[in-house]
Scaffold this motif. Structure first.
Motif, PDB file in Angstrom:
ATOM      1  N   GLU A  38       0.853  -1.187   0.000  1.00  0.00           N
ATOM      2  CA  GLU A  38       0.000   0.000   0.000  1.00  0.00           C
ATOM      3  C   GLU A  38       0.888   1.236   0.000  1.00  0.00           C
ATOM      4  O   GLU A  38       1.917   1.264   0.677  1.00  0.00           O
ATOM      5  CB  GLU A  38      -0.911   0.027   1.222  1.00  0.00           C
ATOM      6  N   LYS A  40       0.401   5.228   0.830  1.00  0.00           N
ATOM      7  CA  LYS A  40      -0.560   6.188   1.379  1.00  0.00           C
ATOM      8  C   LYS A  40       0.192   7.438   1.815  1.00  0.00           C
ATOM      9  O   LYS A  40       1.120   7.355   2.631  1.00  0.00           O
ATOM     10  CB  LYS A  40      -1.308   5.579   2.560  1.00  0.00           C
ATOM     11  N   ASP A  41      -0.184   8.573   1.253  1.00  0.00           N
ATOM     12  CA  ASP A  41       0.439   9.861   1.585  1.00  0.00           C
ATOM     13  C   ASP A  41       1.951   9.812   1.417  1.00  0.00           C
ATOM     14  O   ASP A  41       2.696  10.313   2.248  1.00  0.00           O
ATOM     15  CB  ASP A  41       0.042  10.309   2.993  1.00  0.00           C
ATOM     16  N   ASN A  72      -1.455   7.415  -4.135  1.00  0.00           N
ATOM     17  CA  ASN A  72      -1.970   6.421  -3.208  1.00  0.00           C
ATOM     18  C   ASN A  72      -2.500   5.221  -3.990  1.00  0.00           C
ATOM     19  O   ASN A  72      -3.136   5.378  -5.033  1.00  0.00           O
ATOM     20  CB  ASN A  72      -3.114   7.004  -2.377  1.00  0.00           C
ATOM     21  N   THR A  74      -3.350   0.574  -3.476  1.00  0.00           N
ATOM     22  CA  THR A  74      -3.137  -0.761  -2.915  1.00  0.00           C
ATOM     23  C   THR A  74      -3.010  -1.699  -4.114  1.00  0.00           C
ATOM     24  O   THR A  74      -3.428  -1.360  -5.233  1.00  0.00           O
ATOM     25  CB  THR A  74      -4.308  -1.237  -2.031  1.00  0.00           C
TER      26      THR A  74
END
Length: 131
Positions: A38, A40-41, A72, A74
């Motif tokens: 993942e 994220k940010d 971002n 996944t």
């Protein structure tokens, strides 16, 4: 310079036969078989654990501080699988905004590996600094 020995490890630079072209690509191994990935940010999480990516510092320094170098995502969002399949790797380029990598062409087979990059020679600009 490429070495054809050893199994790839996370964050190794590898050369492999491109899954979508008649050429070889050089990318960084991010995900090993069984890993969930993942972003994220602008922070990488592998199997829920946060990882720093110091090899991206130069590229991050080239963009405004309020912007992310890597979008971002996944694995499920991108590729429809929550984990890297057995016998495969997930790779990304260090130039994240302009890299044609696993986010676009998916997982690569470990059988497609040519070898690990041991060192790279970068072209220099007129000041003698790597481009």
């Amino acid at each position: 310079m490429v070495a054809k020995i050893g199994k790839p490890e996370r964050f190794d630079m590898v050369v492999f036969y491109a899954p979508d072209a008649e050429e070889n690509y050089i990318k960084r191994v991010i995900g090993l078989p069984g890993d969930s990935i993942e972003m994220k940010d602008d922070v990488l999480y592998i199997n829920g654990k946060k990882y720093t990516e110091p090899y991206l510092n130069t590229k991050k320094g080239e963009i405004p501080p309020e912007e992310n170098l890597t979008e971002n995502f996944t694995l499920s969002d991108l590729l429809g699988k929550s984990k890297v399949p057995v016998g495969h790797l997930f790779v990304m380029g260090d130039n994240r905004r302009n890299s044609w990598d696993g986010r676009r062409f998916g997982f690569i087979s470990e059988k497609s590996l040519v070898g690990k990059v041991k060192f790279r020679i970068y072209p220099l600009n007129e000041m003698g600094v790597p481009k």
